[in-house]
Design an enzyme around this catalytic site. Structure first.
Site, PDB file in Angstrom:
ATOM      1  N   LYS A  24      10.410  17.308   5.293  1.00 39.79           N
ATOM      2  CA  LYS A  24      10.273  18.760   5.402  1.00 39.79           C
ATOM      3  C   LYS A  24      11.641  19.433   5.533  1.00 39.79           C
ATOM      4  CE  LYS A  24       6.812  20.328   7.793  1.00 39.79           C
ATOM      5  NZ  LYS A  24       6.011  20.513   9.012  1.00 39.79           N
ATOM      6  N   ARG A  93       8.665  22.073  14.567  1.00 40.45           N
ATOM      7  CA  ARG A  93       7.753  21.202  13.828  1.00 40.45           C
ATOM      8  C   ARG A  93       8.386  19.842  13.577  1.00 40.45           C
ATOM      9  NH1 ARG A  93       3.997  24.667  10.570  1.00 40.45           N
ATOM     10  NH2 ARG A  93       4.855  26.768  10.691  1.00 40.45           N
ATOM     11  N   GLY A 102      -0.466  15.826  10.263  1.00 41.31           N
ATOM     12  CA  GLY A 102      -1.290  16.041  11.454  1.00 41.31           C
ATOM     13  C   GLY A 102      -1.088  15.016  12.551  1.00 41.31           C
ATOM     14  N   MET A 104       1.793  14.302  14.242  1.00 44.30           N
ATOM     15  CA  MET A 104       2.737  14.633  15.307  1.00 44.30           C
ATOM     16  C   MET A 104       2.619  16.114  15.681  1.00 44.30           C
ATOM     17  SD  MET A 104       5.966  12.233  14.310  1.00 44.30           S
ATOM     18  CE  MET A 104       6.019  12.869  12.658  1.00 44.30           C
ATOM     19  N   ARG A 337       7.251  20.216  -1.363  1.00 39.92           N
ATOM     20  CA  ARG A 337       7.521  18.792  -1.586  1.00 39.92           C
ATOM     21  C   ARG A 337       6.913  18.389  -2.916  1.00 39.92           C
ATOM     22  NH1 ARG A 337       3.127  16.832   2.986  1.00 39.92           N
ATOM     23  NH2 ARG A 337       1.397  17.786   1.890  1.00 39.92           N
ATOM     24  N   HIS A 453      -9.181  -6.935   8.789  1.00 36.70           N
ATOM     25  CA  HIS A 453      -9.819  -8.127   8.242  1.00 36.70           C
ATOM     26  C   HIS A 453     -10.633  -7.789   6.999  1.00 36.70           C
ATOM     27  CE1 HIS A 453     -13.061 -11.188   8.012  1.00 36.70           C
ATOM     28  NE2 HIS A 453     -12.055 -11.999   8.276  1.00 36.70           N
ATOM     29  N   SER A 791       6.798 -22.771 -15.470  1.00 36.73           N
ATOM     30  CA  SER A 791       5.932 -21.647 -15.143  1.00 36.73           C
ATOM     31  C   SER A 791       5.682 -21.693 -13.637  1.00 36.73           C
ATOM     32  CB  SER A 791       4.621 -21.755 -15.919  1.00 36.73           C
ATOM     33  OG  SER A 791       3.790 -20.670 -15.583  1.00 36.73           O
ATOM     34  N   CYS A 859       2.756 -17.751 -13.576  1.00 40.18           N
ATOM     35  CA  CYS A 859       1.328 -17.659 -13.886  1.00 40.18           C
ATOM     36  C   CYS A 859       0.481 -17.574 -12.624  1.00 40.18           C
ATOM     37  CB  CYS A 859       0.887 -18.830 -14.755  1.00 40.18           C
ATOM     38  SG  CYS A 859       1.062 -20.428 -13.959  1.00 40.18           S
ATOM     39  N   TYR A 879       8.763 -14.185 -18.829  1.00 38.55           N
ATOM     40  CA  TYR A 879       7.443 -13.565 -18.942  1.00 38.55           C
ATOM     41  C   TYR A 879       6.668 -13.672 -17.640  1.00 38.55           C
ATOM     42  CZ  TYR A 879       5.401 -18.261 -19.500  1.00 38.55           C
ATOM     43  OH  TYR A 879       5.018 -19.556 -19.304  1.00 38.55           O
TER      44      TYR A 879
END
Lengths: 908, 908
Positions: A24, A93, A102, A104, A337, A453, A791, A859, A879
C-alpha cells in the site's frame, strides 16, 4: 540491518519499494510521484516493525523521524494535529508486502480529542459529523490499542439507538453522539483502567504500535500460514491525512477496476456510494452505484477518475484496482495496486495489453501462470446454474466435485462401492479418514487451510477439495451440517447434494452439471471445432490461451514430453502438445488378462517353463508397443523396462493367508493357494520399494528384460516396414551403479543385434537410465559413460533422499509437517531444491562432464509442476515429461522459465 | 601404454616392481640384486601378457627382446638352449601380482629335444635322469601347450610301470624311459595332429604363450573371483635356467619359513627332500626331512641356507618363505616372498621384529590387521582335539560352529526349534534357504566362494560358514554327503556331527569343544587372570596383541565407542576398551513385559489414556538409563530416541487377520483382536522403513520423546546425586531437515528445563542427530546449526542412498551382484566410498563449516569394519562406534589408519 531511516514521506518512495514500504505504501508513493491526487502522508517502514517485533520497543530513531514527517505533513496542509480550529486528522493503516486483507488493524480519525472535535465541527460546518468521527476513533482505538472488547461499544451504540427511538445510528443527532462519546470513554476507563488519551501525538504513536502488534495477531498468523507468507516480514504503517466521503451528497467513496477482473473484458468496473466512508462500501449497508451512475451525478469527478485509471493502467501496464474518496467534489486516491483476476481474465488481459502496445510478448507470457492455465483445464461447474452459494472456503485442490454429502468415512466407502458419488464433509480430516477420502469425489472441511491434512491428501490424490469453510457447523455425530447463508440457516443432512469448486472455494447447494472446460476442449478438439459453441468471454479466453501458449512454445528451451502408457494416452498427449513420451511404463502390460501368464513366469520351476510363459507374453507386449509408437510416430518414446517387484503381480499375502487358514479350517482343498502362498512368501518383502525391482530384477530374473526389449525391437521393425518413423528409447529403472547399467546395456544390445539379424533391418535405439536413487546421482559421472540419456525419476528420488514413501507418509504426517513449517509445500508437489534438487544438479553437472552429448530429462510428477519446471530450466535439462493434462502447463511454464531466468540474470 | 620393454633380466628388476614383473619375478630380481644364488633368467612382463590377452598375439617387440635376453642367459652360463653337448634348459613359470598358487601353468625342462637329451645325459653323466627330464617336458608341454589330456600320459606311464614289473616310475630304467618318450610323442601326434616341436626356441615361445593363456583358464578365473583379484591384471612369465635337485643324494629340494608361520615362534622351519624335484615335495610322495636333518647331512649347505634366510628376513624385515634347490651340493634360491601366517603369529612376529630392531612401532602396527585380530576374538574350536579334518573349503565367515548336519532348510528350522544345533549343508544356497540358514549355527556348502549367497548371507548374520568345499559330494535328495578324506571315502548323514572353523575353512568330523579365545578372555577378564592358564604360544600371542593394541591407542586420533543398549553390554564394551557409547538404542525398553504398556500408548483413544500409559513407562525407562549411565560413568553415552515405527510393537498384521477370520468362522468372540486389527491397519505401512518413524514419530505423537528425555534427565539427576559423573547425550533419529531438529530441540530443552526446575539441579546435555538420510547429509550446513553432534547412521544411509533394504535384498540379490561385479564387497560390510561415503564427506565438510565445534561420529555397523574405519579417519570423524566385540578391532584399525594415511601422504 536497518539503515536508520524508518519513515518515508509519500513523495519519497516508489512502487519498487514494496519490501520496505509495504504494498500500500509503495503504491501511494508511486501515485504521489505521478502527481495523482493522493492525500499527503508518510509510511513507517517494515524495518521499523521488524525491529519492534524483535526488540519489543520502537527503534530509538523512530520518534524523531515521525515528528519531522508529521511536521512536514502539517506544514503542507497548513493544519495541525489536535488543532482546536481546523484540526488535521490522520488514518493509521497497516500495509504488508503481501496483501493480507482485513487481517491487521486500521485506526481512522486519529488526532481528535475533546478540544479538536470542536475544531472539526467548526471547519466542516457539521457538528454531527465531528462527533460521529470522534465516536468512531474512540471505539477503534479502544479495541485495537487498549484491548477493550468491541462488543462493549456496539452494545452501547445499540442501546443508544433504541433509547433514541431511531432506526439506525445514522439517524442519531450530534447531541446523542456526544453522549455516546462520554459513554465510550467511560467504557475504556472501566475496562482498561486508563483514560482515552487526549494527546493527539500519543494517539498516533500508540496507533502505529498497535498496527505493528497486529502483525502477530492470531488471525494474521493463521492467514499467513494458510497463504504461505513468511512470519518475519512485518508490516509497514501508513499515516495519511484523512479525507471524508461522508460530508454530503457531493462526497462519496468507491472501489474500481481498470478492466473486468472476472472476464478480462475491457472498460472500467466499480462501485460507488455517495455520502459514505470506505467501511460502508465494504459492509454492504446500502446498495452501491456503478461508475456510470457517478458519471451522471458528478461528471467532472467521473471524468477525472476515468483519466486517472487510464493513467494508472498505462503506468502500471496492468489491470489496477483502486480505492478512492470524493470529498465535497474533489477526488482523492486512497489506494491502488495491480488487481487480482480470474485465470481466464489473466490470459485475456495479457493479450489486450500486448495489443495495446503496453507490454511485450515476453511480458504477456510472464503475466500468466501455469496454475492459472491448470485452472482453465479442470472440469468446471456449469456457470449460471443458479444454485445457491452455500459458503466459501479455501480453494485447496482444484476441480469440480458433485455428490452426496457423507460425514462418516466408512459410509463414504460403502456408498461409493454402491456406485454413488459422495462428498466427504468433516470438521477436519486425519489419517484415519484416508479410505473415505479415497472413496469420495471431493472433500469439504470446516477447518484448516491449504496445508491441512485434507488439502495435502486431496492434492496428492488429484481430488477437488474446499477446506476451512468456517461458516460450516459440522455435527458428525448427528450427521448434519448447518450454515448461515445470506442470513438464512441452512441444514444439510447425509445424502443431500452439494457441488464444490476446488479452484474458487465455492460450495453450492444441489447438483450442478460438470463439463470439460472450453480450454481443454479446444486443446483436444481443435480451435475450429470448439470456437462456435463458446460465449464471447470463453471464446476470448480460449483465443488468448492459444496465442500465449504458442508464444511460450517459441520461447522455451525445454522440450515437453508426456508420461503415457497406452495408445490413447499418447494420442491425447500429442493433441495437448507433447513432443514425445518421456515415460512409458510397462507394468500395465503385465496386468489384466495377462496376469495369469505373469503368474506362470513368476512361479516357473524350470527355465523352460519360464521361457514358455515369457514367449506367450511377447506378442502381446509387441502389440502394446506398436500402438504407442504409432501414435507418437516421428517423436521419441522412452520405454521404461519393468520396475515393480514381482510380488505386485501376485495376490495379497495377508488375503492369501486368511484364505488358506479358512480352507484348512473348513477341511477344503487349498493346495493351489498353498502353493501360491509359498511363492508369495518367498517373494515377500518387508519394504518392497527398497527391494528386488527395476534393474535388479532385470539382472536376476533371466529373460525378463530381454522379453521386453525384443518386443519393442520387433514393434520398431513392424512400424518401419509399414513406412513409419518410430523413435523408441530404452530406459533402465533403478540403476544405482554404472556396472548395473553396463551389464544391462550389454544384454539389450545383444537382443537388438539378434532382432537386427532376424529381420535384416538395422535396429538400434538410445539406451539410458532413470536417475532415481541418490547413489545414481552421486555417481553420475560413471553412469553417464554407459548412458545415452538420463531421466530424473524425481518421485523415487524424493522418496529415497528424504527416506519416506509417499504412500505411507502423505496421510500420516505431511499435514503436521506443513503445519509445523518443516515443509512449505509437499516435496512431492514441488521439487525440494536444496535436497533432491541438489542431487539433480550434481548429476547434471557430472553426467554432462563425462558424457557431453548426454540427453537429460525428468519424468517424475514434478515435470508438470510450475515451480519445479523453472528449476529444471535453470539446472539445464533438455526436457520435462508430465502427465498428459499437465502438458499445456509445462509448455507455458517452460516458456516463462526462460523469461523469468533472463529477468533474474538482468537484475543480478 | 607399455613402454616397449617387455623383458627384464633378473639382474635388472627389484621387489618394488611387482605390478610389472609379478610377485615371483620381482623377488627373484631382488634376490639377484642381493647377490644370493639365484639361477639366472629373465621375466616377461605382465604388460606383455595384457597385450597378448587384448590383441590375441604377442606384442611385436617381444620376440627380439626374448632373443637378446636368451642370448645374455646363454652367454652368462656358457651353454646353449638345445645344445647337443651341455644344453641349457629353462623353466617357464607364471608369476602374477597376487599369488594364485597352482592356478596357472608351469613348464620345466624347456630346451630338450631328441638331440639335446643326449647332451644332457652326457653332461649330467646320468642317462636315466636325462630321459626322465625329457619325458616330463613332453607331458607338461603336451598338456599345457598342445591341449592333450594329461590322463593319456599318466595312463601310458602306469602301463609302462606295470609292463616293467616295477613298483613306481622312479624304478624305470633309462631305456624304458626312452620308450616312454616315443610313446608320449605318439600320443601328441595322435591327439593334437602335430608333432612335439624339436626346435627349442619354438618350445620356449609356445610355453610363454601357454602361460599367458592360462591366466584365463576357468579355474584361474574362478579363483580370482573368489579372492577378489581383478581380471585384467595378467601374469608375468619367468624364464629361468633349470637347476636339478634330483641328481643324487647331494642334491635335493625344499621349502622353508624364516619363522614358524603357525605360531610365530622364532627359528627356521622347513621341509627338505633329498634327490628330488620341487614337485615331489608338493606331491608328498616321500616323507620330508626337517632343516635340522639337512644340517647333519649337508652342514655347509644348511649353514648357507640359514645365512640366506637371515639375510632375507633382515632385508625384507619380515617373515619370508622360500623355495630352494641343492644341485650337487650347491644351493640355489628359486623363490622368496613375505610369508603368510596365522593371525596369532602375525602379532607375535610383529613384536619380535620390533624387538629385534628391524621395524618401528608404526611398522609393527601396520603389519597386523583388524581382521586378524577379529579372528583371534571369535570363539575357537579346541586345538588338538584330535578330530579328523574332513575337508577344507573357503573360510567364508569366521567363527566356530558345532552341530548336526541337515540338508533341508525346513528340517533345520524344525530341529532348531526343538533345541538342537544344526549345521546346514547344501550344494549351494539360494534365497529360499534363508529360514534354514537363520535356524542353523553354521553353514557349509560345496560350491561358491567368499561372495556366494551362503557367504554373503552368513557374514550378514554373523554366522560361521565354510563355502566351496569342493571335495564334498552333497546328495540333498538322499540326505547324505560323501567326501574323500585322506584317501578314504567318508559318508555323513543327517544328524551326524561336524565342527566348522569359519576362519580357516576347516571342517572336522564330530563335536569339538568350543571356547572363548585367549585374546577375548584377556580383554574381558584382564591379563593377570588369563595368562597363567595359557600355553606358551597363546600367552605370547596375547601379550603381543596387548602390546600392539596399546600402541594403537596411543597413535589413533579416532575415539572408539560402543553400540550398547544395556548395562551388561556397556560393561563388556568398557572392558574391551570402549570410550563411551555411541549408540544406545531405546527400542528394547519398549519390549518384553512393557509391550502391554506400549500397546496402551499406541491404542490410546484420548490424550489422558496416552499420558497415563506413558507415565507408567517412565520409571522403567529411567531405571534402564541409570544402569547404562552407571556402567559408563565418566564417559559419554549417546541415547537415541525411539526410532522404529509404532506398529513394530503391535502383533503382525497377517497373523491377526488370520486369527480374526478363524474366530469369526468358529463363531468365537474376536472383539479384542478386531479392535487391535483396526489399530494395526491404521498404522500399517507398505514400506515401514520409509514411514512414520524416528523424529517424525517424535513430532507427531505427543509426549513420546518427552517421556524418554525426562527419564534420561531424571536418571542423570539420580546419578549425580549419588556422586557419579554421567555424560548422557541425546540423539534424534531420522532427521531430514534442520527444522525437524530445531523443533525437537525446543521440546527437549523444555523438558530438561522442567527437570532442572523440579530437581533444583542444572540439567543440560548435548543434543545431536543421526545423519542417516541423504537429505540430512545434503543439508548438513543447516542442520549443524541446531546440532551439538552428528552421528552417521551408515546402515540406513546405505539403504536410502542405494534404495534397498538390507532385510529384503541381502538374500535376494547380493550374491548375484557380487558375482556380476556390481559389488566388490557388500556395501553393508564396507562403506561404499563413492556413493554413501561421498554423502558423509559432504556432511562433514558442510557441517563443520557452519558449526566449527560440531562433534562427528559414526554408529552404523561400518564403525567396526577395518576398511571403513580408515575412510572415517581420512574424512575426519572424531569417533567410531561399534558393537562391543568389534571394539578391539576398531581400536587397532583406528591406529593403523593414522600410519597408513601418513604413509600414503608421504608417497604422494
Amino acid at each position: 540491518m536497518p539503515n536508520g531511516t524508518f519513515v518515508y514521506d509519500f513523495s519519497e518512495g516508489n512502487r519498487d519499494q514494496k519490501e520496505l514500504l509495504g504494498g500500500k505504501g509503495a503504491n501511494l508513493a508511486e501515485m504521489t510521484r505521478l502527481g495523482l491526487p493522493v492525500p499527503p502522508g508518510f509510511t513507517v517502514t517494515t524495518e521499523a516493525c521488524r525491529w519492534f517485533l524483535t526488540h519489543d520497543e520502537e527503534p530509538p530513531a523512530l520518534r524523531v523521524q515521525v515528528t519531522s514527517a508529521l511536521r512536514r505533513l502539517e506544514d503542507s496542509l497548513g493544519r495541525q494535529l489536535g488543532d482546536t480550529h481546523d484540526p488535521l486528522l490522520v488514518s493509521v493503516r497497516s500495509g504488508a508486502v503481501f496483501s493480507m486483507p482485513g487481517m491487521m488493524d486500521t485506526i481512522l480519525n486519529v488526532g481528535l480529542n475533546d478540544a479538536s472535535v470542536q475544531g472539526l465541527a467548526e471547519a466542516s460546518g457539521d457538528e454531527r459529523f465531528a462527533w460521529d468521527s470522534y465516536r468512531r476513533l474512540i471505539s477503534m482505538y479502544g479495541r485495537t490499542v487498549m484491548d477493550v472488547s468491541p462488543e462493549l461499544f456496539s452494545k452501547a451504540l445499540e442501546h443508544a439507538v433504541e433509547s433514541a427511538g431511531v432506526a439506525s445510528e445514522s439517524e442519531l443527532s450530534a447531541d446523542q453522539l456526544r453522549s455516546i462519546v462520554v459513554i465510550y470513554k467511560e467504557i475504556i476507563r472501566t475496562h482498561s483502567g486508563r483514560e482515552f488519551p487526549q494527546h493527539p501525538r500519543e494517539q498516533l504513536d500508540m496507533a502505529v504500535r498497535a498496527v505493528f502488534q497486529s502483525w502477530n495477531s492470531e488471525r494474521a498468523k493463521l492467514y499467513r500460514r494458510r497463504e504461505r507468507i513468511a512470519d518475519d516480514l512485518g508490516t509497514a504503517v501508513n499515516v495519511c491525512a484523512m479525507v471524508f466521503g461522508n460530508l454530503g451528497e457531493d462526497s462519496g467513496t468507491g472501489v474500481a477496476f481498470t478492466r473486468d477482473p472476472a472476464t478480462g473484458s475491457p472498460g472500467h468496473y466499480g462501485d460507488y456510494l455517495a455520502n459514505a466512508q470506505g467501511e460502508d462500501v465494504v459492509a454492504g449497508i446500502r446498495n452501491t452505484l456503478t461508475l456510470d451512475d457517478l458519471a451522471s451525478s458528478n461528471p467532472a469527478v467521473a471524468t477525472q477518475l476515468a483519466q486517472t485509471m487510464r493513467r494508472l493502467e498505462t503506468h502500471y501496464r496492468d489491470l489496477c484496482d483502486i480505492e478512492f474518496t470524493v470529498e465535497r467534489g474533489k477526488l482523492w486516491m486512497l489506494q491502488t495496486r495491480v488487481g487480482k483476476r480470474t485465470a481466464g481474465a489473466a490470459f485475456r488481459i495479457a493479450c489486450q495489453l500486448l495489443d495495446e502496445g503496453l507490454i511485450t510478448e515476453d511480458e504477456a507470457l510472464a503475466r500468466v501462470t501455469g496454475s492459472q492455465l491448470a485452472q482453465l483445464l479442470v472440469p468446471q461447474l456449469a456457470q449460471n446454474a443458479g444454485n445457491r452459494v452455500l459458503t466459501r472456503g479455501i480453494p485447496a485442490s482444484p476441480g469440480a466435485a458433485v455428490g452426496q454429502v457423507v460425514f462418516d468415512p466408512a459410509i463414504a466407502v460403502e456408498w461409493a462401492e454402491s456406485g454413488r458419488n459422495v462428498v466427504l464433509v468433516r470438521r477436519e480430516t486425519n489419517p484415519d479418514d484416508l479410505a473415505g477420502m479415497v472413496a469420495s469425489v471431493g472433500i469439504l472441511t470446516a477447518r484448516g487451510g491449504k496445508t491441512s491434512h485434507a488439502a495435502v491428501v486431496a492434492r496428492g490424490m488429484g481430488k477437488p477439495a474446499v477446506c476451512g469453510a468456517e461458516a460450516l457447523r459440522v455435527d458428525e455425530a448427528e450427521r448434519m451440517v448447518t450454515v448461515m447463508s445470506e442470513g438464512e440457516q441452512i441444514v444439510l443432512r447425509e445424502g443431500d447434494f452439494v457441488s464444490l469448486d476446488g479452484a474458487t472455494g465455492e460450495v453450492f447447494l444441489g447438483e450442478i452439471p460438470v463439463s470439460s472446460s472450453p480450454v481443454s476442449r479446444y486443446l483436444l478438439e481443435g480451435m475450429d471445432a470448439v470456437l462456435p459453441s463458446l460465449n464471447e468471454d470463453d471464446a476470448a479466453a480460449v483465443l488468448c490461451v492459444d496465442r500465449i501458449l504458442k508464444y511460450a512454445d517459441t520461447v522455451r528451451r525445454l522440450r515437453v514430453r508426456a508420461n503415457a502408457d497406452s495408445g490413447l494416452d499418447a494420442s491425447r498427449a500429442r493433441h495437448l502438445g507433447a513432443e514425445g513420451i518421456g515415460l512409458c511404463r510397462t507394468e500395465h502390460m503385465f496386468l489384466g488378462e495377462r496376469r495369469e501368464l505373469v503368474e506362470r513366469v513368476i512361479l516357473a520351476e524350470t527355465s523352460t517353463e519360464r521361457t514358455d510363459a515369457l514367449a506367450a507374453l511377447a506378442p502381446l507386449q509387441r502389440d502394446d508397443f506398436v500402438e504407442i509408437l504409432r501414435e507418437m510416430d516421428g517423436l521419441p518414446v522412452t520405454v521404461r523396462l519393468l520396475d515393480p517387484p514381482l510380488h505386485e503381480f501376485l495376490p495379497d499375502r495377508s488375503d492369501l493367508m486368511v484364505r488358506v487358514a479358512l480352507a484348512q479350517e473348513r477341511g477344503e482343498d487349498a493346495s493351489a493357494d498353498e502353493k501360491l502362498l509359498i511363492a508369495v512368501n518367498r517373494l515377500h518383502e518387508s519394504n518392497p520399494m527398497l527391494g528386488l525391482r527395476g534393474v535388479r530384477l532385470g539382472l536376476v530374473v533371466p529373460g525378463l528384460f530381454a522379453l521386453q526389449v525384443r518386443a519393442l525391437a520387433e514393434a520398431y521393425v513392424e512400424l518401419v516396414r509399414a513406412g513409419g518413423a518410430p523413435q523408441p528409447e530404452i530406459m533402465v529403472p533403478l540403476v544405482g551403479s554404472a556396472r548395473e547399467l553396463r551389464l544391462m546395456r550389454e544384454e539389450i544390445t545383444g537382443v537388438l543385434a539378434e532382432v537386427s539379424e532376424h529381420s535384416g533391418m538395422e535396429v538400434s535405439m538410445p539406451i539410458g537410465t532413470m536417475i532415481e536413487l541418490p547413489r545414481a546421482a552421486l555417481t553420475s559421472g560413471r553412469i553417464a559413460r554407459a548412458a545415452d540419456f538420463f531421466s530424473f525419476g524425481t518421485n523415487d528420488l524424493t522418496q529415497t533422499t528424504w527416506g519416506f514413501s509417499r504412500d505411507d507418509v502423505e496421510a500420516a504426517f505431511f499435514a503436521a509437517y506443513l503445519e509445523k513449517g518443516v515443509f512449505t509445500i509437499s516435496p512431492f508437489e514441488t521439487i525440494d531444491e536444496i535436497g533432491v534438487g541438489r542431487l539433480v544438479a550434481i548429476s547434471v553437472e557430472e553426467g554432462r562432464k563425462s558424457h557431453p552429448g548426454l540427453k537429460l530429462g525428468v519424468c517424475g510428477e514434478h515435470g508438470g509442476d510450475p515451480e519445479s519446471i523453472h528449476f529444471f530450466h535453470r539446472v539445464g535439462l533438455d526436457y520435462v515429461s508430465a502427465s498428459p493434462f499437465r502438458i499445456p502447463v509445462a509448455r507455458l511454464e517452460a516458456g516463462r522459465a526462460v523469461i523469468v531466468a533472463a529477468a533474474a540474470s538482468d537484475t543480478r
